[in-house]
Write an enzyme that holds these catalytic residues in place. Structure first.
Site, short mmCIF file in Angstrom:
data_model
loop_
_atom_site.label_atom_id
_atom_site.label_comp_id
_atom_site.label_asym_id
_atom_site.label_seq_id
_atom_site.Cartn_x
_atom_site.Cartn_y
_atom_site.Cartn_z
N HIS A 156 0.87 -1.18 0.00
CA HIS A 156 0.00 0.00 0.00
C HIS A 156 0.91 1.23 0.00
O HIS A 156 1.96 1.22 0.64
CB HIS A 156 -0.84 0.08 1.29
CG HIS A 156 -2.09 -0.73 1.30
ND1 HIS A 156 -2.51 -1.41 2.42
CD2 HIS A 156 -3.04 -0.95 0.35
CE1 HIS A 156 -3.66 -2.02 2.16
NE2 HIS A 156 -4.00 -1.76 0.92
N CYS A 250 -2.33 2.66 9.17
CA CYS A 250 -3.31 1.65 8.75
C CYS A 250 -4.51 1.62 9.68
O CYS A 250 -5.62 1.32 9.26
CB CYS A 250 -2.69 0.25 8.73
SG CYS A 250 -1.35 0.04 7.58
N1 ARG Z 1 -3.56 -7.33 6.53
C1 ARG Z 1 -4.01 -6.12 5.91
C2 ARG Z 1 -3.97 -6.28 4.41
O1 ARG Z 1 -3.06 -6.86 3.91
C3 ARG Z 1 -3.17 -4.97 6.36
C4 ARG Z 1 -3.69 -3.65 5.86
C5 ARG Z 1 -2.83 -2.52 6.28
N2 ARG Z 1 -3.42 -1.29 5.96
C6 ARG Z 1 -2.81 -0.27 5.34
N3 ARG Z 1 -3.44 0.84 5.23
N4 ARG Z 1 -1.60 -0.38 4.84
O2 ARG Z 1 -4.85 -5.83 3.70
#
Ligand code: ARG
Length: 257
Positions: A156, A250
């Site tokens: 991300h 996150c």
């Molecule tokens: N386990 C989640 C996923 O892979 C983690 C999300 C983390 N969120 C973020 N905004 N980077 O989707």
């Protein structure tokens, strides 16, 4: 924010997740409480969405939507495991009375959309479809700049870059394609550049209000750099949530009214 009541690592949709490693909802909740307390001590108002049993990643509120000028661009998750989070967040915002646009294209909210004063930076490559960048631009009336992510550990945009204020950012160069890196250098000649070491403890998954920066405690090099830049650093330990690939940002969806 969303309490990590049902937090667990039961599937692996990014390289940080290992269902065999064991993650504790109790420990996650304890750590998450310190993040919430940090916001409150800074005078930021925190609103909560109810967690849903069976959605272990719902604690990562950033992915639930993108809210700019009181307009909500809904999330449409890339993986089936998280698909039900999109409608849950959309419903929460609709009940607040905000206009919600249901997305036609895959996007994971503020995980891949980071809002500055004049522009929205948008990540693609792993989760968010580049077509969603255009859709967000049309809906929100703000210019959206596409950045390509190339390292699966930084899946991300918010794992590799964070806004320091409305005009400047900090980022880890290794997460971006060569062309996107040139865009970043051109747009942000005064950016804070983070090391791989700091990136690997999700140090770039930080939240700044322009003065105070909440950052993972293990990102010591980045924290020192921020302090040299005049920022007040608030370290938090979110190591349990990092087992799912998440950090302070996150866990935080900013509601820009
Ligand atoms: N386990 C989640 C996923 O892979 C983690 C999300 C983390 N969120 C973020 N905004 N980077 O989707």
């Amino acid at each position: 924010m969303c309490r990590p009541e049902f937090f667990a690592v039961t599937y692996a949709i990014n390289p940080w997740m290992d269902p065999a490693a064991g993650a504790s909802a109790g420990k996650a909740l304890e750590q998450w409480n310190t993040l919430k307390a940090a916001y409150e001590s800074l005078g930021h108002r925190v609103s909560l969405i109810d967690p849903i049993d069976g959605l272990p990643d719902m604690v990562f509120a950033a992915n639930g939507a993108l809210v700019v000028d009181a307009h909500v661009y809904g999330a449409k998750f890339a993986h089936a495991e998280r698909a039900d989070e999109g409608p849950a967040y959309a419903k929460w915002f609709a009940e607040l009375g905000l206009p919600v646009k249901e997305a036609n294209f895959t996007n994971e909210g503020e995980g891949d959309f980071l809002t500055l004063d004049e522009v929205i930076l948008a990540g693609t490559g792993f989760r968010t479809d580049v077509a969603a960048h255009m859709e967000a631009q049309e809906f929100l009336g703000r210019p959206v700049v596409t950045l390509r992510l190339v390292d699966p550990r930084f899946y991300h945009l918010d794992t590799a870059l964070f806004p320091l204020d409305g005009h400047n950012v900090a980022y880890y160069p290794g997460a971006f394609s060569e062309g996107s890196l040139r865009v970043l250098r051109r747009m942000f000649p005064d950016a804070i550049i983070a090391s791989e070491e700091d990136a690997l403890v999700l140090g770039l998954n930080a939240v700044s209000d322009g003065k105070n920066v909440i950052v993972n405690a293990e990102a010591t090099g980045l924290s020192a750099e921020l302090e040299r830049g005049g920022y007040s650093v608030i370290p938090v330990d979110l190591s349990e949530l990092r087992k799912a690939g998440g950090g302070p940002k996150c866990c935080t969806l900013e509601i820009r009214l």
